[in-house]
Write an enzyme that holds these catalytic residues in place. Structure first.
Site, PDB file in Angstrom:
ATOM      1  N   CYS A 122       0.812  -1.224   0.000  1.00  0.00           N
ATOM      2  CA  CYS A 122       0.000   0.000   0.000  1.00  0.00           C
ATOM      3  C   CYS A 122       0.844   1.273   0.000  1.00  0.00           C
ATOM      4  O   CYS A 122       0.377   2.320  -0.434  1.00  0.00           O
ATOM      5  CB  CYS A 122      -0.961   0.010   1.177  1.00  0.00           C
ATOM      6  SG  CYS A 122      -2.143  -1.335   1.111  1.00  0.00           S
ATOM      7  N   HIS A 172      -3.462   7.517   2.021  1.00  0.00           N
ATOM      8  CA  HIS A 172      -3.809   6.180   1.537  1.00  0.00           C
ATOM      9  C   HIS A 172      -5.244   5.888   1.963  1.00  0.00           C
ATOM     10  O   HIS A 172      -5.626   6.129   3.107  1.00  0.00           O
ATOM     11  CB  HIS A 172      -2.851   5.158   2.139  1.00  0.00           C
ATOM     12  CG  HIS A 172      -3.238   3.742   1.845  1.00  0.00           C
ATOM     13  ND1 HIS A 172      -3.588   3.328   0.586  1.00  0.00           N
ATOM     14  CD2 HIS A 172      -3.343   2.659   2.645  1.00  0.00           C
ATOM     15  CE1 HIS A 172      -3.897   2.050   0.622  1.00  0.00           C
ATOM     16  NE2 HIS A 172      -3.754   1.620   1.857  1.00  0.00           N
ATOM     17  N   ASN A 227     -10.034   0.146  -0.742  1.00  0.00           N
ATOM     18  CA  ASN A 227      -8.569   0.208  -0.652  1.00  0.00           C
ATOM     19  C   ASN A 227      -7.959  -0.369  -1.927  1.00  0.00           C
ATOM     20  O   ASN A 227      -8.025  -1.577  -2.151  1.00  0.00           O
ATOM     21  CB  ASN A 227      -8.108  -0.577   0.580  1.00  0.00           C
ATOM     22  CG  ASN A 227      -6.612  -0.528   0.790  1.00  0.00           C
ATOM     23  OD1 ASN A 227      -5.873  -0.051  -0.067  1.00  0.00           O
ATOM     24  ND2 ASN A 227      -6.167  -1.012   1.936  1.00  0.00           N
TER      25      ASN A 227
END
Ligand code: ACO
Length: 321
Positions: A114, A248, A278
């Site tokens: 990520c 994020h 996500n």
């Protein structure tokens, strides 16, 4: 004059198919209410068979190049941040190079899950400033839907597919435009809190995402608030100087808790987790592109990017756009 990496274009791409929480609840034991309350997620895009990390990355790259007013032949460096490459090798960056028709240049992938886009941005910034290239494509692209265990409701509701890209150009500047600082971290002892239980050298299979959600949550808020403080201190600025934070997009509660810790008002935080879920390495450049295109982020704004993911790895960047 200082040589800096200037953000000259952004782009993104999403798979055609969008899936709501209610649609997901037809095949997984979950509910819209549970997902929205715990994560803020309402929709995610899921790639069809003809949509891959490479094709999404190439689409995002084309949009970023168009926004920058550049052509593939101008690009000297392509970095793709991904944990879901099209193939074990070659690097997805070389596939993007072929798909967009860029001639001989530097092309490689970065694997930091990520926070991959932050890692890729930092590497590209260093290479541009030391003269390795004049223009770089930095892309985050993922098809996490391919590595989800669709029987595990604790993880499969959280992720989506997509790609985001930026074009950076090395310029000699007299003002404070460009990437001003980046900070990266990794603590590999936490590897088993968020990982994929497969790989070429261990099981010979692709594997599925496994996660200890609560532990990830706790580390994310602590680490993200800390790295934002570090990167701002590097450039002698404070939270009050930030025009936009592009975090994020893992979970609205992580984003809210991090902003609160830093004293940042919610109006200055770009939020897309409700629409995209996500998307791992794609989430920061996807959110950045949206906020640039809808006119929120304007030339001259001070923008902070941050991400945390498996490893654990995490990082932040501060730039004047
Ligand atoms: N639908 C309905 N119920 C569910 C679901 C679901 N999709 N998933 C889990 N549950 C149930 C569990 O079975 C459990 O039930 P039980 O109490 O009967 O045993 C209950 O909900 C609570 O489960 P927890 O896992 O304790 O729920 P928690 O409040 O911790 O929320 C969550 C889980 C949303 C994953 C949270 O821990 C979180 O957001 N963690 C951060 C993880 C993250 O964002 N990871 C992304 C990758 S890392 C990154 O990018 C930073």
């Amino acid at each position: 004059m200082t040589r800096r990496s200037i953000l000259v274009g952004t782009g993104s791409a999403l798979p055609r198919t969008r899936v709501s929480n209610d649609e997901l609840a037809k095949r997984v034991d979950t509910s819209d209410e549970w997902i929205v309350e715990r994560t803020g997620i309402r929709f995610r895009h899921i790639a069809e068979a003809d949509e891959t990390t490479g094709t999404l990355a190439a689409d995002a790259a084309r949009h970023a190049l168009a926004a920058a007013g550049l052509v593939p032949a101008d690009i000297g460096l392509i970095i793709v941040a991904t944990a879901t490459p099209d193939n074990t090798f070659p690097a997805t960056a070389t596939k993007v190079q072929a798909l967009i028709g860029a001639p001989d240049c530097i092309a490689f992938d970065v694997a930091a899950v990520c926070s991959g886009f932050l890692y890729a941005l930092s590497v590209a910034d260093s290479m541009l400033r030391t003269g390795a290239a004049k223009h770089a494509l930095v892309i985050g692209s993922e098809t996490f839907s391919r590595i989800l265990d669709w029987e595990d409701r604790g993880t499969c509701v959280l992720f989506g597919d997509g790609a985001g890209a930026v074009v950076l150009s090395a310029e000699e500047v007299a003002d404070d435009r460009g990437i001003l600082a980046t900070r990266l971290h990794a603590e590999g002892q936490y590897g088993d809190m968020l990982y994929v239980d497969g790989g070429p050298s261990t099981t010979g299979t692709v594997g599925h995402v496994r996660m200890q959600g609560r532990e990830v949550f706790r580390h994310a808020v602590t680490n993200l608030a800390a790295v934002l403080g570090e990167v701002l201190a590097d450039v002698g600025l404070s939270a009050a100087d930030i025009d936009w934070v592009v975090p994020h997009q893992a979970n609205k509660r992580i984003i809210d808790a991090t902003a609160k810790k830093l004293g940042l008002p919610a109006e200055r935080v770009v939020l897309t987790v409700d629409q995209h879920a996500n998307t791992s390495a794609a989430s920061v450049p996807l959110a950045l592109d949206l906020a640039v295109r809808d006119g929120r982020i304007r030339r001259g704004d001070l923008v902070v990017l941050e991400a945390m993911g498996g490893g654990f790895t995490w990082g932040a960047a501060v730039l004047r756009v």
